[in-house]
Each structure stands twice: as structure tokens, then as C-alpha cells.
Design a protein around this motif. Structure first.
Motif, PDB file in Angstrom:
ATOM      1  N   ALA A  54     -12.759 -22.269 -29.161  1.00  0.00           N
ATOM      2  CA  ALA A  54     -12.723 -23.492 -29.969  1.00  0.00           C
ATOM      3  C   ALA A  54     -12.856 -24.730 -29.075  1.00  0.00           C
ATOM      4  O   ALA A  54     -13.509 -25.712 -29.444  1.00  0.00           O
ATOM      5  CB  ALA A  54     -11.429 -23.551 -30.773  1.00  0.00           C
ATOM      6  N   LEU A  55     -12.229 -24.669 -27.887  1.00  0.00           N
ATOM      7  CA  LEU A  55     -12.324 -25.786 -26.942  1.00  0.00           C
ATOM      8  C   LEU A  55     -13.689 -25.848 -26.258  1.00  0.00           C
ATOM      9  O   LEU A  55     -14.210 -26.937 -25.981  1.00  0.00           O
ATOM     10  CB  LEU A  55     -11.235 -25.649 -25.869  1.00  0.00           C
ATOM     11  N   ALA A  56     -14.238 -24.675 -25.947  1.00  0.00           N
ATOM     12  CA  ALA A  56     -15.486 -24.610 -25.165  1.00  0.00           C
ATOM     13  C   ALA A  56     -16.382 -23.528 -25.754  1.00  0.00           C
ATOM     14  O   ALA A  56     -16.402 -22.397 -25.247  1.00  0.00           O
ATOM     15  CB  ALA A  56     -15.175 -24.329 -23.700  1.00  0.00           C
ATOM     16  N   PRO A  57     -17.108 -23.839 -26.831  1.00  0.00           N
ATOM     17  CA  PRO A  57     -17.936 -22.820 -27.492  1.00  0.00           C
ATOM     18  C   PRO A  57     -18.993 -22.198 -26.595  1.00  0.00           C
ATOM     19  O   PRO A  57     -19.443 -21.080 -26.861  1.00  0.00           O
ATOM     20  CB  PRO A  57     -18.593 -23.599 -28.651  1.00  0.00           C
ATOM     21  N   ASP A  58     -19.374 -22.896 -25.533  1.00  0.00           N
ATOM     22  CA  ASP A  58     -20.400 -22.381 -24.625  1.00  0.00           C
ATOM     23  C   ASP A  58     -19.806 -21.702 -23.390  1.00  0.00           C
ATOM     24  O   ASP A  58     -20.509 -21.504 -22.391  1.00  0.00           O
ATOM     25  CB  ASP A  58     -21.328 -23.514 -24.181  1.00  0.00           C
ATOM     26  N   ASN A  59     -18.547 -21.331 -23.446  1.00  0.00           N
ATOM     27  CA  ASN A  59     -17.920 -20.622 -22.333  1.00  0.00           C
ATOM     28  C   ASN A  59     -18.326 -19.158 -22.410  1.00  0.00           C
ATOM     29  O   ASN A  59     -17.787 -18.379 -23.201  1.00  0.00           O
ATOM     30  CB  ASN A  59     -16.394 -20.775 -22.413  1.00  0.00           C
ATOM     31  N   GLY A  60     -19.301 -18.785 -21.597  1.00  0.00           N
ATOM     32  CA  GLY A  60     -19.825 -17.426 -21.646  1.00  0.00           C
ATOM     33  C   GLY A  60     -18.789 -16.376 -21.298  1.00  0.00           C
ATOM     34  O   GLY A  60     -18.762 -15.291 -21.880  1.00  0.00           O
ATOM     35  N   GLU A  61     -17.897 -16.684 -20.338  1.00  0.00           N
ATOM     36  CA  GLU A  61     -16.866 -15.733 -19.939  1.00  0.00           C
ATOM     37  C   GLU A  61     -15.950 -15.414 -21.116  1.00  0.00           C
ATOM     38  O   GLU A  61     -15.616 -14.249 -21.370  1.00  0.00           O
ATOM     39  CB  GLU A  61     -16.050 -16.320 -18.785  1.00  0.00           C
ATOM     40  N   ALA A  62     -15.527 -16.456 -21.852  1.00  0.00           N
ATOM     41  CA  ALA A  62     -14.648 -16.240 -23.002  1.00  0.00           C
ATOM     42  C   ALA A  62     -15.374 -15.479 -24.099  1.00  0.00           C
ATOM     43  O   ALA A  62     -14.797 -14.605 -24.757  1.00  0.00           O
ATOM     44  CB  ALA A  62     -14.135 -17.579 -23.520  1.00  0.00           C
ATOM     45  N   ARG A  63     -16.638 -15.808 -24.311  1.00  0.00           N
ATOM     46  CA  ARG A  63     -17.413 -15.115 -25.355  1.00  0.00           C
ATOM     47  C   ARG A  63     -17.527 -13.630 -25.054  1.00  0.00           C
ATOM     48  O   ARG A  63     -17.353 -12.781 -25.929  1.00  0.00           O
ATOM     49  CB  ARG A  63     -18.803 -15.738 -25.462  1.00  0.00           C
ATOM     50  N   LEU A  64     -17.820 -13.298 -23.813  1.00  0.00           N
ATOM     51  CA  LEU A  64     -17.961 -11.886 -23.462  1.00  0.00           C
ATOM     52  C   LEU A  64     -16.626 -11.156 -23.562  1.00  0.00           C
ATOM     53  O   LEU A  64     -16.572 -10.006 -24.009  1.00  0.00           O
ATOM     54  CB  LEU A  64     -18.540 -11.754 -22.054  1.00  0.00           C
ATOM     55  N   ALA A  65     -15.543 -11.827 -23.153  1.00  0.00           N
ATOM     56  CA  ALA A  65     -14.225 -11.195 -23.247  1.00  0.00           C
ATOM     57  C   ALA A  65     -13.859 -10.919 -24.701  1.00  0.00           C
ATOM     58  O   ALA A  65     -13.338  -9.842 -25.039  1.00  0.00           O
ATOM     59  CB  ALA A  65     -13.175 -12.086 -22.586  1.00  0.00           C
ATOM     60  N   ARG A  66     -14.136 -11.890 -25.593  1.00  0.00           N
ATOM     61  CA  ARG A  66     -13.795 -11.667 -27.005  1.00  0.00           C
ATOM     62  C   ARG A  66     -14.709 -10.629 -27.633  1.00  0.00           C
ATOM     63  O   ARG A  66     -14.276  -9.824 -28.471  1.00  0.00           O
ATOM     64  CB  ARG A  66     -13.830 -12.978 -27.794  1.00  0.00           C
ATOM     65  N   ALA A  67     -15.971 -10.616 -27.236  1.00  0.00           N
ATOM     66  CA  ALA A  67     -16.887  -9.593 -27.754  1.00  0.00           C
ATOM     67  C   ALA A  67     -16.394  -8.202 -27.384  1.00  0.00           C
ATOM     68  O   ALA A  67     -16.452  -7.271 -28.196  1.00  0.00           O
ATOM     69  CB  ALA A  67     -18.292  -9.829 -27.208  1.00  0.00           C
ATOM     70  N   GLN A  68     -15.901  -8.049 -26.144  1.00  0.00           N
ATOM     71  CA  GLN A  68     -15.374  -6.752 -25.715  1.00  0.00           C
ATOM     72  C   GLN A  68     -14.202  -6.326 -26.587  1.00  0.00           C
ATOM     73  O   GLN A  68     -14.103  -5.166 -27.012  1.00  0.00           O
ATOM     74  CB  GLN A  68     -14.935  -6.833 -24.252  1.00  0.00           C
ATOM     75  N   MET A  69     -13.312  -7.267 -26.879  1.00  0.00           N
ATOM     76  CA  MET A  69     -12.170  -6.955 -27.738  1.00  0.00           C
ATOM     77  C   MET A  69     -12.625  -6.570 -29.135  1.00  0.00           C
ATOM     78  O   MET A  69     -12.100  -5.638 -29.751  1.00  0.00           O
ATOM     79  CB  MET A  69     -11.225  -8.153 -27.813  1.00  0.00           C
TER      80      MET A  69
END
Length: 591
Positions: free
Chosen positions: A394-409
Motif C-alpha cells: 500500500a505504501l510502495a505499490p512498485d516494490n518488487g521485493e514485497a510483490r514477490l514475497a506476497r505472491a509466494q505467500m
């Protein structure tokens, strides 16, 4: 004698008691470099031409380097050093070019026209910060507190440089002088009483002996008690076999430890018998005096060489106080660094407590939330981790690291639609040459999204021509093409390329078997499944797929046995095969 008491007694040999610095000794500080541990890698964030870049702080690198893919990502022009220029590391070497960054900023200090070697793409980061930075002066390594300081001593030839030690004993390691042909921190140590040259290397994720040095000590892969540990990797596309053995003693400048467990590998280093790696730096503070060729060391506590000390006593039997006297951090970045060090040492509860403080102090910084999410996942707290990742995105929609971590979950939670949302968002923000594309491609594979997987594997392979994970990428692209049931000739080429790099790997044989099944080459498919199952007997997927091949070859008894074995391991495997268009014909005929 200093003793560390654990399940068995460790002894550390003669230590030098602290002595006052000479009256005319003056220490000057150039710059404090903040270091954040990510796993077993010490990471420094710098800016190249105004853009953030994360490098591994690597005291074992003679020169700072940047991977070719990252140099292109930062718009740097790559020069050619000629065909003979190679960058060497564990497992092989890569081609070496050069580039110049117009501006390079580290710890708030901006330098103009800084040169990098260009080569290697195996680190997962932009590159390595080496001895052309660390060797310009003296350097104090305080990785237990997340900082490395460039310093200068004046009038200190006969003085102690262990300025932090107080009443704590320290050891001194004589070092080989640095010069044009020797740009490393190298000292002599002994193992089992035999002298060895050791390179002190923050870039090595664990300490490592060469096979030749182990043999000099009377230890071989066939010695009693030696266990195989797989492969060690560094630069280049190949790995080298490695083993672990227990030795009698290791003595580092008078710090003598009994019963160390040390890994050794079928690898030669140009100028050393052993790498003393990050495990040593995380349990010690060190001052490298490059002017007078010596290193001052104090043990700060913690596990070392496979041993977990509970305490230490000096040569008079008096217990040493290893309590950390450093004060608490004063800002979010400090708590983040300390938390990362705790996490790398497996102290996850304490790490999360520090990340809590970082998040409280800087609630709008997504990085701290991602750090805490990672620690919470390691503690098997998926709901809390998910909440952190939601806030970070929500803070950083373009944070690729966070996106990949959430996708894994989300993939683990069978939320394919949610995972694809994050994967596609990451796909949009990652550079074509990004190291993270390999992870992205693998998750596309897991989500049965073959087009996305193939495209990301294509981009990663193009940008990483000499990476040791090329075998992984070739296999992944082979699998994606096999699942899509198209370009099967190219899929077979990919699987063959993976197996040339890593022969007899069960997963790669399984992938090639599926390609051959799709191509109708049933005998060859059966042979590959046989080999895969021989290496991995409890692979439900390989057993079930082999049952399909056996059924089509008229081997009904084998088909039935394989099917039963597969379903006993994973009842869901039949549905998976059906999803891939590989429904077992015998099952399909059942009423």
C-alpha cells in the motif's frame, strides 16, 4: 589461555591483554558505512549516478565489480579489457570488462568517476564492493553492530588499534603486505598445527578450506566422519563439490578453538588455502591496519565453526564479560540493521522486536515492513507477515521485493488469482535484466502461467550469460514449454542444456521426461523417469507420470504399482496430472 565453554570445551590460545595506545597514536575516521545483513550477505546501499544500488561488501574481492546486467540497467558503458581478462571465483571464472560511474555515493559521501570491473552475475545484487574501496586506508569491521569504518592511524606503529576492546583481551594476526599483485587481507593461521594462508573474506557466506589444504591436514572426502554437503558456488556456471569435516584445532592469531567443523571444497584459490568467511566477521570485531600489515581481533560471542559457546574464561580462569556494551540504536535504520544481524543469526524473536521499533519510528518506509514480514515468515507467522506485506505494498505499490514475497505467500495459500496480480505487478517494475526475474519466472511456473514464465526466463538468460543458475533457468523454461505443449524441440534443447551443466539432476531428468512424453518418445521418457526416480524415489509426480508412460507402453503392472505409490505419497497428484492434460488413461476408463 581463553576457554569457551560449550557442550565440549573449546580453548582459545594466548591472547594479548589490552594495552594503552601510544601517546602519539591518533585515529581518524573517514566514513562509517552502514551494513545490513540479508541472509548471510553484508549489504551496502549506494547510489550510482543518483540511483540506489545494493552491493555485497566483499573484502575478498580485489576490485569492486558490477554485474554486466546491472551495469546496463544503470546506463553504464562497458569497456573491453581483452580476451585474457577473467574474474575468478568459486566454481570458475567469467569474462571481465570495466565501466566508470560518473558519480558514486556511499554513506552520504559522493565520489566522481569511480571505476568498476564488469563481470559475474551470481550474487543476486548489483555487484561487489572490494579492496579498491576497503584498502584505501585502514578498515574497522564491526559487523555485529552493522557498520564498517574506513580509518587512518597516525603514529600508531607500536600501539594497539583495538580501540573498542577496553579490558577485553584481543589477538593480533600478522598480515601480508598489500601491493599491485596482492590486494587481499591475508594472514597465516594453523589448523591441526599446520600453517595455512587464510583470506579474510566478508563475501564468503561461510568459511571454506580447499580440498588440497584438507588433504595436507590428512582429511579427504573418504575420511571417517566426513559428510558430503553438495556443491559450493561462486562465479561462473559451474559448482564444485564440497564436504564437511571436524578438525582438532584451528588457531587464528592466538585464538585457538578445539573441535571446529569446517567445510572444504574441490577448489583452488590463487593466493590462499582457506577463506575465513562471514561467520567469523559476525562473531568478532576486527581492525585491519593496512599500513603496518596487522589485524586486531576480539571475540564478541556467538556460534563459530559449528560450535555454540555459552561463555568464555581467560588464561587465569576468570570468566570474560561478553555482554554487548553498545547502546541501543537511535534511529529506524539502526534498528533495521541490528534486526537483520539478529535474523541472520537465527534470533528471530529479537530481530522482530528491533523491526517493530524500526516500523514505529518510520511507519511510511516499506523496507522495514518487508524485513519484519520475512522474519515472521521464518517464524511461521503467515497472517502477521501477510499484514506487513499488505501495508508495504500500500505504501510502495512498485516494490518488487514485497510483490514477490506476497505472491509466494498467495501461491502457498492456493490463491492463484491474487498471486498473479502480484506477479504481473512485479513484472511491470522489474528491469529486463533484473536478478529477480529468475524468481519471478519460477513463480509464474508455479502458477501454471507458461507465457509469463517463458518470457522472464528468456530475459534472465539473455542478461546472465555466465551465471551458475543458468541450469535452473534452462530447466524452468523447459518445464514451462513442456506444460504448454509447444516448442518441444526448443524445450528439449533447454533440458539438455540444464543436464549438461548439472548432470543427473532428478528435477531436470523429470522435466526432460515430460518433454519426451509430449513428443511421443515413450521409451526415452521411461528411461528419464527411471533415472529421476532412482535419484528421488519419493517424488509423487515422477511416479505418477511414469505410470502414465508405462500404461501407454502396455506395462499395466508397473503402471498400477507406480500409480498406487504416487497416490500414497500425494493424493492430489492425479488432479495435477489432469490439469496438465495428462490424465491417466486407466483412471479415465474407470466408471
Amino acid at each position: 589461555m581463553l576457554r569457551l565453554s560449550i557442550a565440549l570445551t573449546l580453548t582459545l590460545g594466548a591472547l594479548i591483554a589490552p594495552r594503552p595506545a601510544a601517546a602519539d597514536c591518533k585515529l581518524s575516521k573517514y566514513v562509517d558505512i552502514p551494513v545490513t545483513m540479508t541472509g548471510r550477505s553484508p549489504i551496502v546501499t549506494v547510489q550510482i549516478n543518483g540511483r540506489d544500488a545494493r552491493f555485497i561488501l566483499d573484502s575478498g574481492a580485489f576490485f569492486s565489480t558490477i554485474a554486466e546486467a546491472n551495469a546496463k540497467e544503470y546506463g553504464l558503458t562497458i569497456g573491453d579489457l581483452g580476451p585474457g581478462a577473467r574474474l575468478k571465483g568459486i566454481g570458475g571464472s567469467t569474462s571481465l570488462g570495466y565501466t566508470t560511474a560518473k558519480t558514486f555515493t556511499i554513506a552520504g559521501q559522493t565520489l566522481d568517476r569511480i571505476q568498476f570491473g564488469v563481470g559475474g552475475s551470481d550474487t543476486g545484487y548489483a555487484g561487489l564492493l572490494g579492496q579498491n574501496l576497503l584498502g584505501i586506508a585502514d578498515v574497522a569491521y564491526d559487523l555485529p553492530h552493522g557498520v564498517v569504518t574506513l580509518m587512518k592511524g597516525d603514529g600508531c606503529k607500536d600501539a594497539s588499534m583495538a580501540y573498542w576492546a577496553g579490558s577485553k583481551p584481543f589477538t593480533t594476526v600478522p598480515l601480508e603486505p598489500m601491493g599491485p599483485g596482492q590486494r587481499h587481507t591475508i594472514g597465516t593461521i594453523t589448523i591441526n598445527g599446520v600453517k595455512l594462508r587464510a583470506l579474510f573474506d566478508t563475501g564468503a557466506q561461510s568459511s571454506l578450506l580447499t580440498l588440497a589444504a584438507a588433504r595436507k591436514l590428512g582429511v579427504t572426502p573418504d575420511s571417517p566422519g566426513v559428510t558430503a554437503t553438495g556443491f559450493a558456488h561462486g562465479l561462473g556456471t559451474k559448482g564444485v563439490r564440497s564436504w564437511r569435516a571436524r578438525f582438532d584445532t584451528i588457531d587464528i592469531g592466538g585464538e585457538k578453538i578445539s573441535g571446529p567443523t569446517i567445510t572444504f571444497a574441490d577448489q583452488a584459490f590463487d593466493n590462499a588455502d582457506m577463506l575465513i568467511g562471514i561467520d567469523f566477521f559476525l562473531t568478532h570485531r576486527l581492525y585491519v591496519d593496512n599500513r603496518y600489515h596487522r589485524m586486531f581481533v576480539t571475540y564478541e560471542g556467538g556460534p563459530l565453526f559449528g560450535l555454540s559457546p555459552r561463555g568464555a574464561v581467560d588464561d587465569k580462569g576468570v570468566r570474560l564479560d561478553l555482554t554487548d556494551k553498545a547502546g541501543d540504536p537511535t534511529d529506524a535504520a539502526g534498528y533495521s540493521r541490528r534486526g537483520a544481524i539478529l535474523a541472520s543469526s537465527g534470533k528471530l524473536d529479537a530481530a522482530i522486536a528491533d523491526f517493530d521499533k524500526a516500523v514505529t519510528m518510520a511507519p511510511d518506509d516499506a523496507h522495514y515492513l518487508v524485513q519484519r514480514a520475512s522474519a515472521r515468515l521464518a517464524l511461521r507467522q503467515p497472517l502477521l507477515a501477510s499484514g506487513d506485506l499488505d501495508k508495504a505494498i500500500a505504501l510502495a505499490p512498485d516494490n518488487g521485493e514485497a510483490r514477490l514475497a506476497r505472491a509466494q505467500m498467495r501461491l502457498r495459500g492456493n490463491d492463484r488469482a491474487g498471486a498473479l496480480e502480484d506477479l504481473r505487478a512485479a513484472d511491470r517494475v522489474l528491469a529486463p535484466s533484473s536478478d529477480a526475474r529468475l524468481r519471478l519466472a519460477a513463480m509464474y511456473n508455479a502458477a501454471d502461467t507458461n507465457d509469463g514464465a517463458i518470457a522472464s526466463y528468456d530475459q534472465w538468460l539473455k542478461a546472465h550469460p555466465e551465471d551458475h543458475d543458468r541450469a535452473v533457468a534452462f530447466n524452468g523454461r523447459c518445464w514451462a514449454r513442456a506444460l504448454a505443449n509447444r516448442d518441444l524441440d526448443r524445450a528439449l534443447d533447454d533440458c539438455n542444456a540444464a543436464l549438461r551443466l548439472r548432470p543427473n539432476t532428478a528435477a531436470y531428468l523429470d522435466s526432460r521426461a515430460l518433454v519426451r512424453l509430449r513428443r511421443g518418445e515413450l521409451d526415452k521418457a521411461l528411461a528419464d523417469y527411471d533415472a529421476a526416480i532412482a535419484a528421488q524415489p519419493r517424488s509423487a509426480w515422477s511416479l505418477y507420470a511414469r505410470s502414465i508412460v508405462a500404461q501407454r507402453l502396455g506395462k499395466a503392472a508397473q503402471a498400477a504399482a507406480d500409480r498406487a505409490a504416487a497416490l500414497s505419497i500425494s493424493p492430489a497428484v492425479a488432479a495435477r496430472a489432469k490439469r496438465y492434460g495428462l490424465e491417466d488413461q486407466a483412471v479415465a476408463r474407470q466408471p
